[in-house]
Write an enzyme that holds these catalytic residues in place. Structure first.
Site, short mmCIF file in Angstrom:
data_model
loop_
_atom_site.label_atom_id
_atom_site.label_comp_id
_atom_site.label_asym_id
_atom_site.label_seq_id
_atom_site.Cartn_x
_atom_site.Cartn_y
_atom_site.Cartn_z
N LYS A 48 -22.53 -24.16 -33.63
CA LYS A 48 -21.56 -24.53 -32.59
C LYS A 48 -20.90 -25.88 -32.85
O LYS A 48 -19.74 -26.08 -32.51
CB LYS A 48 -22.22 -24.51 -31.21
N GLU A 56 -16.92 -25.34 -20.65
CA GLU A 56 -17.76 -24.54 -19.76
C GLU A 56 -18.89 -23.99 -20.62
O GLU A 56 -18.74 -23.83 -21.85
CB GLU A 56 -16.95 -23.44 -19.08
N SER A 79 -27.74 -18.29 -37.43
CA SER A 79 -26.80 -19.13 -36.67
C SER A 79 -27.44 -20.33 -35.98
O SER A 79 -26.77 -21.32 -35.71
CB SER A 79 -26.08 -18.27 -35.63
C1 LIG Z 1 -23.98 -19.53 -28.98
C2 LIG Z 1 -24.78 -18.93 -30.07
C3 LIG Z 1 -24.50 -17.66 -30.62
C4 LIG Z 1 -23.43 -16.77 -30.06
O1 LIG Z 1 -22.13 -17.25 -30.16
P1 LIG Z 1 -21.10 -16.69 -31.22
O2 LIG Z 1 -19.81 -17.26 -30.79
O3 LIG Z 1 -21.15 -15.19 -31.16
O4 LIG Z 1 -21.53 -17.17 -32.56
C5 LIG Z 1 -25.24 -17.21 -31.68
N1 LIG Z 1 -26.26 -17.94 -32.18
C6 LIG Z 1 -26.58 -19.15 -31.69
C7 LIG Z 1 -27.72 -19.90 -32.28
C8 LIG Z 1 -25.85 -19.69 -30.63
O5 LIG Z 1 -26.19 -20.88 -30.13
#
Ligand SMILES: *Cc1c(COP(=O)(O)O)cnc(C)c1O
Length: 405
Positions: A98, A120, A387
């Site tokens: 993020k 938000e 992610s």
């Molecule tokens: C917020 C988040 C997501 C989901 O958001 P995307 O916009 O689909 O990437 C996925 N993995 C993690 C670790 C997150 O914090």
């Protein structure tokens, strides 16, 4: 380096922000001026090498990029098929992908002379990333959050406050993300002159889906170089989880023109796609308008937006970015789903096999990798976008019946 070439069939959106029949700008008249100011500023920044040089500098020195790719040899061996590689977005400062986008938008805010940040957040992860970046640049920051989410995500609320952000609990509607979104839009309309609205995923009205994708594409651009060095070639398949879709589009986008690389997005099947408790907007939704764009949405027979469900808070969103809706329609990317149970199983398996605690969101992508790896030859390569890190999910894992805390 963050731009696709103009002659690719995948160089969307058009100048009005359309990805096929999806995307666009569906906002009240009062926001049109703010969005066109943003679109102009973004267009100029996108063509300015000094803007990208500043972005790269922050990525290297604040975020810690490039994030490595790790060959998960133990887990691959246990699964008995393809070699699984992990793109380690969990190692970024603040613990997920993020921050890439928050830095990009904060740099644009500064370039535009904006002196106040709003955002938000649902689960609080985008709120924490935004609050961190606002602290980094000395910008006051207001984060809107549904009152119900404030209660559920107390530790992220505390983190945002430590970082100097003001968290405004929204008491209207279902007191969750949708309601926080409306309040953030309202704030933006009222304070357009000095305020920059940082959206956390590839959703929202044009130019947000394109802008967030371009910032997150650093993930896929790094992979293209790293895979050649590490494995001598590009992967056969890339897998990423899809909430709003920003980590997925970030790793997919630089590969869209590589027809030999299979791309798979994994939505949250929650308690099962046959129940109302899931977040599979692409798998089970219908086209509609939410958050200023046309996309695939979970809605009831009357077109009301339904609450999404997932064990992972970050996938708990009833919509999806418009580019994914379009990529599904073109067939270039396939979208599947993994349940809460499957994600938890993959969470435990990776943790034990490799000593890496994945975020529950990322565990959905891992679950699909675990499903397909045994069906593939041992020299096949599957790249999973990890992610985020799972430390934030310890309580959820314990409640779900893993080891007790
Ligand atoms: C917020 C988040 C997501 C989901 O958001 P995307 O916009 O689909 O990437 C996925 N993995 C993690 C670790 C997150 O914090």
């Amino acid at each position: 380096m963050n731009r696709t070439t103009g002659n690719s069939p995948f160089s969307q959106p058009d100048e009005h922000g359309h990805f096929g029949r999806f995307g666009g700008v569906f906002v009240s008249e009062t926001l049109i001026a703010a969005l066109s100011e943003l679109t102009d500023a973004w267009r100029a920044a996108r063509d300015d090498e000094t803007f990208w040089a500043a972005f790269q500098h922050e990525m290297a020195h604040y975020v810690g990029r490039p994030s490595p790719i790790y060959h998960a040899r133990n887990w691959s061996q246990q699964l008995g098929g393809a070699q699984i590689y992990l793109k380690r977005e969990d190692l970024n400062h603040t613990g997920s992908h993020k921050v890439n986008n928050c830095i990009g938008q904060a740099l644009l805010a500064r370039r535009m002379g904006k002196t106040r940040i709003i955002a938000e957040t649902g689960a609080g992860q985008h709120g924490v990333a935004t609050a961190s970046v606002a602290a980094r640049y000395g910008l006051p920051c207001v984060v809107y959050m549904g009152a119900e989410d404030v209660r559920r995500q107390a530790s992220n609320v505390y983190r945002m406050k430590l970082l100097g952000a003001e968290v405004r609990a929204v008491e209207s509607g279902s007191r969750t993300l949708k309601d926080a979104l409306n309040e953030a839009m309202r704030d933006w309309v009222t304070n357009i002159a000095d305020t920059f609205y940082i959206i956390g995923t590839v959703a929202g009205p044009h130019p947000y889906p394109q802008m967030v994708r371009d910032f997150q594409s650093i993930i896929g651009h790094e992979c293209r170089e790293q895979m050649v060095k590490l494995a001598g070639r590009q992967p056969d398949e890339i897998i990423a989880c899809v909430g709003g879709g920003s980590n997925a589009i970030g790793i997919f986008h630089p590969y869209l023109d590589e027809a030999n690389v299979r791309l798979t997005g994994v939505e949250a099947a929650g308690k099962g796609l046959h129940t109302p408790f899931h977040a599979a907007a692409l798998g089970c939704g219908r086209a509609g308008v939410l958050h200023g764009n046309r996309t695939m949405l979970l809605q009831d027979a009357n077109g009301q937006i339904m609450e999404a469900h997932s064990v992972s808070a970050g996938l708990d969103y009833p919509g999806v970015g418009p580019e994914h809706a379009w990529l599904q329609e073109t067939g270039r990317v396939q979208y599947v789903a993994a349940s809460d149970d499957e994600a938890l199983a993959a969470f435990h398996a990776l943790t034990r096999a490799e000593g890496i605690l994945p975020a529950l969101e990322s565990s959905h992508a891992l679950a699909h990798a675990a499903r397909i790896a045994p069906t593939l030859p041992k020299d096949a390569i599957v790249l999973v976008n990890l992610s985020g890190r799972g430390d934030k999910d310890m309580h959820t894992v314990a409640e779900y019946g893993g080891l007790q805390l």
